[in-house]
Design a protein around this motif. Structure first.
Motif, short mmCIF file in Angstrom:
data_model
loop_
_atom_site.label_atom_id
_atom_site.label_comp_id
_atom_site.label_asym_id
_atom_site.label_seq_id
_atom_site.Cartn_x
_atom_site.Cartn_y
_atom_site.Cartn_z
N GLN A 270 92.69 60.11 19.59
CA GLN A 270 93.80 60.65 18.81
C GLN A 270 94.93 61.17 19.70
OE1 GLN A 270 91.70 63.47 16.17
NE2 GLN A 270 92.65 62.37 14.47
N ARG A 271 94.59 61.59 20.91
CA ARG A 271 95.59 62.15 21.82
C ARG A 271 96.30 61.08 22.64
NH1 ARG A 271 91.09 65.65 22.51
NH2 ARG A 271 90.60 64.75 24.54
N MET A 272 95.96 59.83 22.40
CA MET A 272 96.51 58.74 23.20
C MET A 272 97.59 57.98 22.44
SD MET A 272 92.95 57.31 24.84
CE MET A 272 91.91 58.36 25.86
N LYS A 273 98.36 57.21 23.15
CA LYS A 273 99.43 56.41 22.56
C LYS A 273 98.83 55.25 21.78
CE LYS A 273 103.66 53.93 23.81
NZ LYS A 273 104.53 53.49 24.94
N ALA A 274 99.31 55.08 20.54
CA ALA A 274 98.83 53.98 19.70
C ALA A 274 99.86 53.73 18.60
CB ALA A 274 97.47 54.32 19.09
N SER A 275 99.72 52.59 17.93
CA SER A 275 100.63 52.28 16.83
C SER A 275 100.29 53.14 15.62
CB SER A 275 100.50 50.80 16.45
OG SER A 275 99.26 50.55 15.83
N GLY A 276 101.23 53.20 14.67
CA GLY A 276 101.00 53.98 13.47
C GLY A 276 99.80 53.49 12.68
N GLN A 277 99.65 52.17 12.55
CA GLN A 277 98.53 51.62 11.80
C GLN A 277 97.21 51.91 12.51
OE1 GLN A 277 98.60 50.14 8.66
NE2 GLN A 277 96.42 50.56 8.92
N GLU A 278 97.20 51.80 13.84
CA GLU A 278 95.98 52.12 14.58
C GLU A 278 95.58 53.58 14.37
OE1 GLU A 278 96.16 49.10 18.43
OE2 GLU A 278 97.34 50.94 18.46
N ARG A 279 96.57 54.45 14.37
CA ARG A 279 96.28 55.87 14.15
C ARG A 279 95.74 56.12 12.75
NH1 ARG A 279 97.45 59.10 18.01
NH2 ARG A 279 98.98 58.60 19.60
N ARG A 280 96.31 55.45 11.75
CA ARG A 280 95.82 55.63 10.38
C ARG A 280 94.39 55.13 10.24
NH1 ARG A 280 101.27 54.44 9.26
NH2 ARG A 280 100.87 52.20 9.16
N ASP A 281 94.10 53.97 10.82
CA ASP A 281 92.74 53.43 10.76
C ASP A 281 91.75 54.37 11.46
OD1 ASP A 281 93.57 51.22 9.36
OD2 ASP A 281 93.76 49.94 11.13
N LEU A 282 92.15 54.88 12.61
CA LEU A 282 91.27 55.78 13.35
C LEU A 282 91.04 57.07 12.57
CD1 LEU A 282 89.71 56.72 15.85
CD2 LEU A 282 91.88 57.46 16.84
N GLU A 283 92.10 57.62 12.00
CA GLU A 283 91.98 58.87 11.24
C GLU A 283 91.04 58.70 10.05
OE1 GLU A 283 92.75 62.89 10.06
OE2 GLU A 283 92.98 61.79 11.95
N ARG A 284 91.16 57.57 9.35
CA ARG A 284 90.28 57.33 8.20
C ARG A 284 88.83 57.22 8.65
NH1 ARG A 284 90.83 55.86 2.69
NH2 ARG A 284 88.71 56.07 1.87
N ARG A 285 88.60 56.50 9.74
CA ARG A 285 87.22 56.38 10.23
C ARG A 285 86.68 57.74 10.67
NH1 ARG A 285 82.89 54.06 8.93
NH2 ARG A 285 81.28 54.52 10.47
N LEU A 286 87.53 58.54 11.31
CA LEU A 286 87.12 59.86 11.78
C LEU A 286 86.75 60.75 10.59
CD1 LEU A 286 88.98 61.65 14.68
CD2 LEU A 286 87.62 62.89 13.03
N VAL A 287 87.55 60.70 9.53
CA VAL A 287 87.26 61.50 8.34
C VAL A 287 85.95 61.06 7.71
CG1 VAL A 287 88.02 61.97 5.97
CG2 VAL A 287 89.64 62.14 7.86
N GLU A 288 85.76 59.74 7.57
CA GLU A 288 84.53 59.23 6.96
C GLU A 288 83.31 59.63 7.78
OE1 GLU A 288 85.31 55.09 6.76
OE2 GLU A 288 86.58 55.23 4.98
#
Length: 444
Positions: A106-124
């Motif tokens: 999460q603290r690294m550079k990534a695209s907006g879509q990559e961040r959204r996908d990661l955030e959803r997986r992290l929440v799940e």
């Protein structure tokens, strides 16, 4: 004007009809060959990423984890490596390590879509971990009852509403949120995260059950290893008035250490909540600094309807209904644009809803990058002098590439074999070169 020698950039394509180049999933028997490739590429993070992915697809999760950890040692800012380290740890069943890796990503550079996908997986994954911890705590209750609690830790249970107005029932969640927020501003106290307490309350079926006796609080404290537990009740006294009662229960003794009450018109809900919190802290013997007192006195909103919408949003979020949560948080913001927690949660739940459910396979696909190949320099390519700087051409149809790059040319054997090795292709004869680009760099 002088012309510096032309630079030739080669664009290689692994298959004429392929849109994405990815290594096929190897069988377990292929892991020995992968280990050999790993040894040869120990200092090449790009090749190691592809090798780690191959290990992961082969379900060799321990090897994949080690390879991605090595990539992060070589390239600490690699978003793809951090995410895939999390995936490998998920494969190993180590949810805590997976969460650590995802939070690092999460603290690294990534695209907006990559961040959204990661955030959803992290929440799940967080929701799954908290639910599993709650089930495990209940299963190991006898052992936990004899385990010392962590000093100065406090768990705030969802409040219990006793009344007939369904519109006020979301205050069970909303008031717990306010109390957690206020108590967390006291430096000497450690508050357990609301979501963790909520998961245990759901496991024990305390939500909406109207259980406010000290024994229930003490049991919850043992299961959460919290030294104290705050529980509260909301009662309607008249049509437009409430009474709030709260207790702080010692987990060890099951005795009430502090209690507080307040009753007033519903419109004074926030004043009542502050009265409760300051009263509990005073009876617990907690001396507040002036800065802590000012911080606790702050109110996120003065709009009761905005807070009720926010409380319903928290309930939807707890259910995993991120679309509804986003709608309710936006509703709260529409009533009070300065309601910052509602605004933040509206944005977050909007992103989570847009990402949809993200499986480990989908997250892996989301962070995959085109394979990059760096072949050795050669003097001539199809008669064109220059240096080969080289990269893989991805996702371009052959006809389009031909129009863009010019005539199709052949690929020298040395580059063909190196490209085949990098792309994990057994038959190098299937590889071709679409064309060359001459880049002329003038110097004044």
């Amino acid at each position: 004007m002088r012309v510096i020698g032309p630079i030739v950039v080669l664009m290689g394509l692994a298959s004429a009809c392929a849109q994405t180049v990815r290594a096929p999933a190897p069988s377990p028997a292929d892991t020995t060959a992968l280990e050999a490739r790993r040894a040869r590429s120990a200092n090449d993070p790009d090749r190691l990423l592809d090798i780690g992915t191959a290990f992961y697809r082969a379900k060799a999760y321990t090897r994949a984890r080690d390879v991605f950890a090595a990539v992060l040692a070589l390239r600490p800012g690699s978003f793809r490596a951090a995410v895939q380290l999390g995936l490998a740890n998920e494969g190993l069943g180590d949810q805590n390590a997976a969460l650590d890796a995802y939070r690092r990503a999460q603290r690294m550079k990534a695209s907006g879509q990559e961040r959204r996908d990661l955030e959803r997986r992290l929440v799940e994954l967080t929701r799954a971990r908290l639910a599993a911890e709650a089930r495990r705590a209940v299963a190991e209750e006898r052992t936990l009852a004899a385990t010392p609690t962590v000093p100065n830790t406090i768990a705030v249970l969802p409040w219990s509403y006793f009344g007939a107005n369904a519109d006020l029932k979301p205050l069970e969640t909303g008031l717990a949120y306010l109390v957690v927020t206020d108590l967390s501003k006291v430096s000497r106290l450690t508050l357990l995260e609301r979501e963790r307490v909520q998961a245990l309350a759901e496991e024990l079926k305390l939500v909406g059950a109207g259980r406010v006796e000290p024994a229930t609080a003490a049991r919850s404290g043992h299961l959460l290893r919290a030294a104290r537990v705050v529980q509260g009740a909301i009662r309607e006294t008249t049509r437009d008035a409430l009474r709030l009662d709260a207790n702080v229960v010692s987990t060890q003794t099951a005795q009430i250490e502090a209690s507080g009450s307040a009753d007033d018109r519903l419109a004074q809900l926030f004043t009542m909540e502050k009265t409760i919190v300051f009263g509990l802290l005073d009876r617990m013997g907690v001396v507040l600094s002036p800065a802590e007192r000012r911080a606790i006195a702050e109110r996120p909103t003065a709009d009761l309807q905005a807070f009720l919408a926010f409380s319903r949003g928290l309930e939807a979020e707890d259910r995993g209904d991120f679309s509804e949560a986003a709608r309710l948080f936006r509703q709260a913001v529409s009533r009070d644009p300065a309601f910052r927690p509602a605004s933040d949660r509206a944005d977050r739940n909007t992103d989570l809803s847009a990402a949809g459910q993200v499986t480990t396979g989908e997250l892996l696909s989301a962070v995959q990058q085109p394979v990059t190949v760096s072949p050795p320099s050669v003097g001539d390519v199809a008669g064109t002098p220059g240096s080969v700087l080289a990269a893989g051409l991805q996702g371009v149809a052959p006809s389009s590439a031909s129009r863009l790059l010019g005539p199709v040319v052949g690929l020298p054997p040395i580059l063909r074999s190196r490209l085949a090795e990098a792309l994990n292709q057994d038959d190098a004869s299937k590889l071709g070169l679409l064309g060359v680009i001459l880049v002329i760099i003038p110097r004044p």
